[in-house]
Design a protein around this motif. Structure first.
Motif, mmCIF file in Angstrom:
data_model
loop_
_atom_site.group_PDB
_atom_site.id
_atom_site.type_symbol
_atom_site.label_atom_id
_atom_site.label_comp_id
_atom_site.label_asym_id
_atom_site.label_seq_id
_atom_site.Cartn_x
_atom_site.Cartn_y
_atom_site.Cartn_z
ATOM 1 N N TYR A 27 -15.046 -71.452 -32.770
ATOM 2 C CA TYR A 27 -14.059 -70.237 -34.134
ATOM 3 C C TYR A 27 -14.406 -68.942 -33.233
ATOM 4 O O TYR A 27 -13.346 -68.438 -33.450
ATOM 5 N N LEU A 28 -15.354 -68.104 -32.365
ATOM 6 C CA LEU A 28 -15.149 -67.543 -31.440
ATOM 7 C C LEU A 28 -14.060 -67.936 -30.735
ATOM 8 O O LEU A 28 -12.815 -66.539 -30.501
ATOM 9 N N GLY A 29 -13.479 -68.587 -29.645
ATOM 10 C CA GLY A 29 -12.513 -68.836 -29.135
ATOM 11 C C GLY A 29 -11.351 -68.352 -29.389
ATOM 12 O O GLY A 29 -9.690 -67.924 -29.413
ATOM 13 N N ILE A 30 -11.285 -69.476 -31.121
ATOM 14 C CA ILE A 30 -10.088 -69.344 -31.577
ATOM 15 C C ILE A 30 -9.757 -67.943 -32.262
ATOM 16 O O ILE A 30 -8.276 -68.102 -32.233
ATOM 17 N N SER A 31 -10.662 -67.032 -32.931
ATOM 18 C CA SER A 31 -9.934 -65.690 -33.685
ATOM 19 C C SER A 31 -9.991 -64.761 -32.215
ATOM 20 O O SER A 31 -9.222 -64.347 -32.641
ATOM 21 N N ILE A 32 -9.898 -65.236 -30.772
ATOM 22 C CA ILE A 32 -9.924 -64.253 -29.459
ATOM 23 C C ILE A 32 -8.590 -64.387 -29.681
ATOM 24 O O ILE A 32 -7.310 -63.699 -29.287
ATOM 25 N N VAL A 33 -7.842 -65.872 -29.756
ATOM 26 C CA VAL A 33 -6.354 -66.283 -29.844
ATOM 27 C C VAL A 33 -5.468 -65.259 -30.528
ATOM 28 O O VAL A 33 -4.621 -64.995 -30.175
ATOM 29 N N GLY A 34 -6.255 -65.454 -32.020
ATOM 30 C CA GLY A 34 -5.528 -64.934 -33.280
ATOM 31 C C GLY A 34 -5.595 -63.671 -32.535
ATOM 32 O O GLY A 34 -4.460 -62.851 -32.992
ATOM 33 N N GLY A 35 -6.862 -63.309 -32.351
ATOM 34 C CA GLY A 35 -6.657 -61.288 -32.103
ATOM 35 C C GLY A 35 -5.788 -61.213 -31.719
ATOM 36 O O GLY A 35 -5.109 -60.049 -31.262
ATOM 37 N N ARG A 36 -5.589 -61.027 -30.163
ATOM 38 C CA ARG A 36 -4.694 -60.830 -29.121
ATOM 39 C C ARG A 36 -4.009 -60.983 -29.229
ATOM 40 O O ARG A 36 -2.640 -60.691 -29.258
ATOM 41 N N LEU A 37 -3.024 -62.567 -30.002
ATOM 42 C CA LEU A 37 -1.484 -62.060 -30.734
ATOM 43 C C LEU A 37 -1.277 -61.373 -31.771
ATOM 44 O O LEU A 37 0.161 -60.702 -31.675
ATOM 45 N N LEU A 38 -1.578 -61.031 -32.736
ATOM 46 C CA LEU A 38 -1.758 -60.288 -33.600
ATOM 47 C C LEU A 38 -1.995 -59.042 -33.396
ATOM 48 O O LEU A 38 -1.197 -58.241 -33.470
ATOM 49 N N ALA A 39 -2.709 -58.341 -32.529
ATOM 50 C CA ALA A 39 -2.373 -57.390 -31.849
ATOM 51 C C ALA A 39 -1.279 -56.701 -30.800
ATOM 52 O O ALA A 39 -1.378 -55.273 -30.774
ATOM 53 N N GLY A 40 -1.229 -57.786 -30.121
ATOM 54 C CA GLY A 40 -0.187 -57.315 -29.315
ATOM 55 C C GLY A 40 1.190 -57.172 -29.730
ATOM 56 O O GLY A 40 1.452 -56.623 -29.437
ATOM 57 N N TYR A 41 1.548 -57.999 -31.175
ATOM 58 C CA TYR A 41 2.557 -57.800 -32.166
ATOM 59 C C TYR A 41 2.784 -56.748 -32.077
ATOM 60 O O TYR A 41 3.626 -55.505 -32.456
#
Length: 430
Positions: A286-300
């Protein structure tokens, strides 16, 4: 492939295929998925195995993560300077090869704890070129208007790897042993990542007659190169004299301190709370999945809104997650807490690159990013050791988790104090 029509000064329409910068983004995703940062964050997957096979205490093993961090603190600013001087590929390619062999060599560990510490010195030295520093430099060279999004997507490779590497490791540990797990990861680095770094990566858009964000160079102009374009931004020495730089680094130190405690100790902590290895690794996923989500959302969002406000919003996740772990979260609640922390971690690595480019520019990007990353690693080196020693002394993590939750609030205050983006100087290369 998507195509768009562009019109040169001559009036002739030219068909341009998908901007090559997005292939650079893909290279970053794969490279970071099996790079230094993921291996450092996945260290905790092997803690229980080391305890059983070698009889080492959790504090002794956790000090290995501290050794990795201290070495990175001392070495990464120098690597950033080398990247600024010689370019990304000259650092990335040999580092990827040596890093793959080093990870495979972890399979040869002996019962001497000093052997582990020696390997923990080699991992950041030989693998420094596979860290976000080099890939971030590539991405900010290829993108400007879409920089936040490109960083969010490209650096999400760390999140992808944080999910995949522990799963690969747990599979081999369940069917063979932890030694075969290290060999398998090393083979992936050499056979998958190395060819991509060698043949797919291009240093700058100018090498292909392009400019940032996919615009073709006008036929009347020479391709943009380091010799005919001024460099935008501050030197590393100028950055070190600015209050904003130290506020940024201090926030990175605290974030590394708080989030790394969970990164290294999550799997053994979940196993202490009744999970088996596969279940604990599943929580880590779940950590890895949320890191991906955090990166995409934060970058946008950083492309749309003032980045410090976006970052503070994300940093509230670890405050809640760490407090919940301190209260004994397990099972599905532990997965939710892990996701809250992972979203912030995902945002943080993007923030390092984004803040460096916006507050200090490209001129000494590698060196300044290296200093910022070293700040993160100072915290990341101390956090796991504190947590391991606390466990050895008290047999629980409760007190240190509460402390980390409170300290994380300070990081939010420091980020808000950084202020607006400055007007960056534009000067010729020296």
């Amino acid at each position: 492939m998507n195509e768009k029509t562009i019109r040169a000064e001559t009036g002739v329409e030219i068909k341009q295929k998908l901007f090559y910068g997005w292939w650079i983004v893909l290279a970053a995703i794969i490279g970071l998925a099996f790079g230094y940062s993921v291996i450092a964050m996945s260290f905790g997957t092997f803690i229980k195995a080391f305890e059983v096979d070698f009889g080492w205490s959790r504090g002794q093993i956790s000090f290995g993560s501290t050794v990795i961090g201290i070495t990175a603190i001392l070495f990464f600013p120098y690597v950033g300077t080398l990247v600024d001087k010689y370019g990304v590929k000259r650092i990335l390619v040999p580092s990827t090869l040596l890093f793959g062999f080093t990870i495979a060599a972890m399979s040869l560990l002996t019962p001497s704890i000093w052997h582990l510490y020696a390997m923990c010195i080699l991992i950041p030295i030989l693998g420094a070129g596979t860290a976000p520093l080099t890939y971030s430099r590539l991405l900010v060279s290829w993108f400007n208007k879409k920089r936040g999004l490109a960083l969010g997507i490209g650096l999400s490779g760390v999140g992808l790897g944080t999910t995949l590497v522990p799963l690969i490791a747990s599979y081999f540990m369940s069917h063979y042993s932890w030694r075969e797990a290290y060999i398998a990861i090393g083979v992936v680095v050499v056979l998958l990542v190395l060819p991509i770094a060698k043949f797919l990566v291009r240093e700058t858009p100018a090498e292909m007659g392009l400019s940032t964000d996919g615009l073709a160079e006008q036929q009347s102009q020479a391709p943009a190169t380091a010799t005919n374009k001024p460099l935008i931004g501050f030197t590393a020495k100028e950055a070190l004299r600015q209050r904003t730089f130290w506020l940024m680094v201090a926030s990175f130190v605290i974030t590394g301190l708080t989030t790394s405690t969970v990164l290294v100790h999550l799997v053994p902590m979940m196993m202490d709370r009744g999970m088996n290895l596969q279940e604990a690794v599943g929580t880590f996923a779940y950590l890895g999945i949320s890191i991906v989500g955090g990166r995409l959302l934060a970058g946008y969002l950083m492309d749309k809104f003032f980045a410090p406000y976006v970052v503070v919003f994300f940093m509230l996740g670890p405050v809640i997650g760490l407090a919940a772990f301190a209260m004994g979260a397990s099972g599905q609640s532990a997965a939710l807490c892990t996701a809250l922390i992972g979203i912030a971690i995902g945002a943080e690595f993007d923030v390092m690159a984004y803040f460096t480019s916006r507050y200090f520019g490209h001129r000494s990007f590698g060196a300044i990013y290296g200093y910022g990353y070293s700040g993160f690693k100072i915290g990341a080196s101390v956090g796991p050791l504190i947590m391991g020693l606390t466990y050895d002394a008290l047999g629980r993590y409760t007190e240190v988790l509460w402390a980390m939750s409170v300290v994380m609030l300070l990081s939010c205050v420091l980020i808000l104090m950084m202020g607006r983006y400055p007007q960056l100087p534009s000067r010729p290369a020296e």
